[in-house]
Motif scaffolding. Structure first.
Motif, PDB file in Angstrom:
ATOM      1  N   ALA A 161      33.431 -25.849   2.874  1.00 27.06           N
ATOM      2  CA  ALA A 161      32.261 -26.729   2.818  1.00 27.06           C
ATOM      3  C   ALA A 161      31.776 -26.861   1.378  1.00 27.06           C
ATOM      4  O   ALA A 161      31.622 -25.851   0.675  1.00 27.06           O
ATOM      5  CB  ALA A 161      31.139 -26.171   3.686  1.00 27.06           C
ATOM      6  N   THR A 162      31.546 -28.076   0.936  1.00 33.18           N
ATOM      7  CA  THR A 162      31.062 -28.310  -0.418  1.00 33.18           C
ATOM      8  C   THR A 162      29.611 -28.786  -0.413  1.00 33.18           C
ATOM      9  O   THR A 162      29.130 -29.336   0.575  1.00 33.18           O
ATOM     10  CB  THR A 162      31.940 -29.343  -1.150  1.00 33.18           C
ATOM     11  OG1 THR A 162      32.066 -30.524  -0.345  1.00 33.18           O
ATOM     12  CG2 THR A 162      33.327 -28.776  -1.425  1.00 33.18           C
ATOM     13  N   GLN A 163      28.943 -28.563  -1.543  1.00 34.12           N
ATOM     14  CA  GLN A 163      27.495 -28.790  -1.682  1.00 34.12           C
ATOM     15  C   GLN A 163      26.769 -28.079  -0.551  1.00 34.12           C
ATOM     16  O   GLN A 163      25.844 -28.620   0.065  1.00 34.12           O
ATOM     17  CB  GLN A 163      27.160 -30.293  -1.670  1.00 34.12           C
ATOM     18  CG  GLN A 163      28.029 -31.158  -2.526  1.00 34.12           C
ATOM     19  CD  GLN A 163      27.932 -30.846  -4.020  1.00 34.12           C
ATOM     20  OE1 GLN A 163      27.327 -29.859  -4.420  1.00 34.12           O
ATOM     21  NE2 GLN A 163      28.522 -31.680  -4.842  1.00 34.12           N
ATOM     22  N   ALA A 164      27.181 -26.833  -0.302  1.00 32.86           N
ATOM     23  CA  ALA A 164      26.732 -26.138   0.908  1.00 32.86           C
ATOM     24  C   ALA A 164      25.908 -24.897   0.591  1.00 32.86           C
ATOM     25  O   ALA A 164      26.122 -24.222  -0.415  1.00 32.86           O
ATOM     26  CB  ALA A 164      27.949 -25.741   1.747  1.00 32.86           C
ATOM     27  N   ARG A 165      24.985 -24.603   1.499  1.00 33.25           N
ATOM     28  CA  ARG A 165      24.209 -23.367   1.460  1.00 33.25           C
ATOM     29  C   ARG A 165      24.509 -22.552   2.715  1.00 33.25           C
ATOM     30  O   ARG A 165      25.183 -23.021   3.631  1.00 33.25           O
ATOM     31  CB  ARG A 165      22.721 -23.681   1.307  1.00 33.25           C
ATOM     32  CG  ARG A 165      22.428 -24.381  -0.037  1.00 33.25           C
ATOM     33  CD  ARG A 165      20.958 -24.613  -0.284  1.00 33.25           C
ATOM     34  NE  ARG A 165      20.749 -25.352  -1.523  1.00 33.25           N
ATOM     35  CZ  ARG A 165      20.527 -24.804  -2.717  1.00 33.25           C
ATOM     36  NH1 ARG A 165      20.487 -23.484  -2.833  1.00 33.25           N
ATOM     37  NH2 ARG A 165      20.337 -25.547  -3.775  1.00 33.25           N
ATOM     38  N   VAL A 166      23.997 -21.330   2.754  1.00 33.71           N
ATOM     39  CA  VAL A 166      24.391 -20.387   3.801  1.00 33.71           C
ATOM     40  C   VAL A 166      24.191 -20.950   5.200  1.00 33.71           C
ATOM     41  O   VAL A 166      25.050 -20.832   6.080  1.00 33.71           O
ATOM     42  CB  VAL A 166      23.612 -19.061   3.648  1.00 33.71           C
ATOM     43  CG1 VAL A 166      23.871 -18.141   4.838  1.00 33.71           C
ATOM     44  CG2 VAL A 166      23.991 -18.359   2.348  1.00 33.71           C
ATOM     45  N   ALA A 167      23.048 -21.585   5.447  1.00 35.19           N
ATOM     46  CA  ALA A 167      22.691 -22.005   6.799  1.00 35.19           C
ATOM     47  C   ALA A 167      23.598 -23.084   7.356  1.00 35.19           C
ATOM     48  O   ALA A 167      23.580 -23.343   8.566  1.00 35.19           O
ATOM     49  CB  ALA A 167      21.239 -22.476   6.845  1.00 35.19           C
ATOM     50  N   ILE A 168      24.424 -23.710   6.510  1.00 39.10           N
ATOM     51  CA  ILE A 168      25.355 -24.720   7.043  1.00 39.10           C
ATOM     52  C   ILE A 168      26.335 -24.063   8.008  1.00 39.10           C
ATOM     53  O   ILE A 168      26.875 -24.713   8.911  1.00 39.10           O
ATOM     54  CB  ILE A 168      26.101 -25.442   5.903  1.00 39.10           C
ATOM     55  CG1 ILE A 168      26.647 -26.787   6.395  1.00 39.10           C
ATOM     56  CG2 ILE A 168      27.221 -24.576   5.328  1.00 39.10           C
ATOM     57  CD1 ILE A 168      27.207 -27.662   5.269  1.00 39.10           C
TER      58      ILE A 168
END
Length: 242
Positions: free
Chosen positions: A139-146
């Motif tokens: 996953a790109t441009q991603a943070r943990v909650a994704i």
């Protein structure tokens, strides 16, 4: 004249015993600071080479899927953390029933993912014989909650997000592992367990991180929960330390 703090500096990557030149830092220390600051900025802004990471992860024998968050570019990602926690509209993932989903997310240090994600994933999978693992997701441009949304869509009981952590002035390539039982949109950070600073040789090695994660995964499956109710009962230090 020998430097009395040389032994101390050799024992840590922290910025200690820098000395002084008049009212300022010695030139060498100032240049080291500027170089470290530049490395941290580069770690945040350099795009992840997705094709290279997918190729490395493909050596595990699992299918590898790619997704993006709702943040359309890096600038938006940095300014709108909420968008980095959501999949881009219209994203479709294959539903199933799995014990575990592994999500590799660029986070705030794509450099950490490029250098350490494949080695960490391989070490984790070696310790999970008999577990049903969903296709790997990058996953790109991603943070943990994704990972909550991804794990739910894949039908996984547990999701682990491997993500590039916020760079420091001595750790631009630190990888974090975040475990969440029962992933679904809206999970709180208190419902996660974190293993941070995976970056051999200066942080956790792949084997040690994988051993710790495997223990947490087994305990999470037995407990049916994660986060503040799930404790790491493993050793706090690597063999020979302390």
């Amino acid at each position: 004249m020998s430097d009395a703090f040389e032994v101390l500096r050799a024992a840590t990557r922290a910025r200690v015993a820098l000395g002084r030149a008049g009212d300022g830092l010695p030139t060498d220390r100032l240049l080291e600071f500027r170089a470290a600051h530049a490395a941290a900025r580069d770690a945040v802004h350099t795009p992840l080479d997705v094709d290279a990471v997918v190729a490395e992860l493909g050596e595990t024998g699992l299918d590898v899927l790619t997704v993006t968050s709702a943040a359309p570019d890096r600038a938006t990602y940095l300014q709108r953390p909420d968008l980095g926690r959501q999949l881009a509209p219209g994203t479709s993932l294959p539903a199933g029933e799995h014990d575990l989903a592994l999500v590799v997310a660029d986070g705030l240090s794509p450099l950490a993912v490029a250098e350490h994600a494949a080695g960490t994933v391989a070490a984790v999978l070696e310790r999970l014989a008999g577990w049903s693992v969903a296709p790997l997701v990058v996953a790109t441009q991603a943070r943990v909650a994704i990972g909550d949304q991804i794990g739910e869509a894949l039908g996984a009981r547990i999701v682990v997000v491997l993500i590039g952590e916020r760079p420091g002035l001595s750790s631009a390539d630190s990888l974090g592992l975040y475990l969440t039982w029962g992933p679904r949109t809206g999970r709180a950070d208190s419902e996660r367990n974190c293993i941070s600073n995976v970056r051999p040789p200066h942080g956790l090695g792949y084997a040690q991180a994988a051993e710790t994660l495997a223990g947490l995964l087994l305990a999470s499956r037995e407990l049916g929960a994660s986060g503040v109710v799930l404790k790491d009962e493993g050793t706090a230090l690597p063999p020979g330390a302390g």
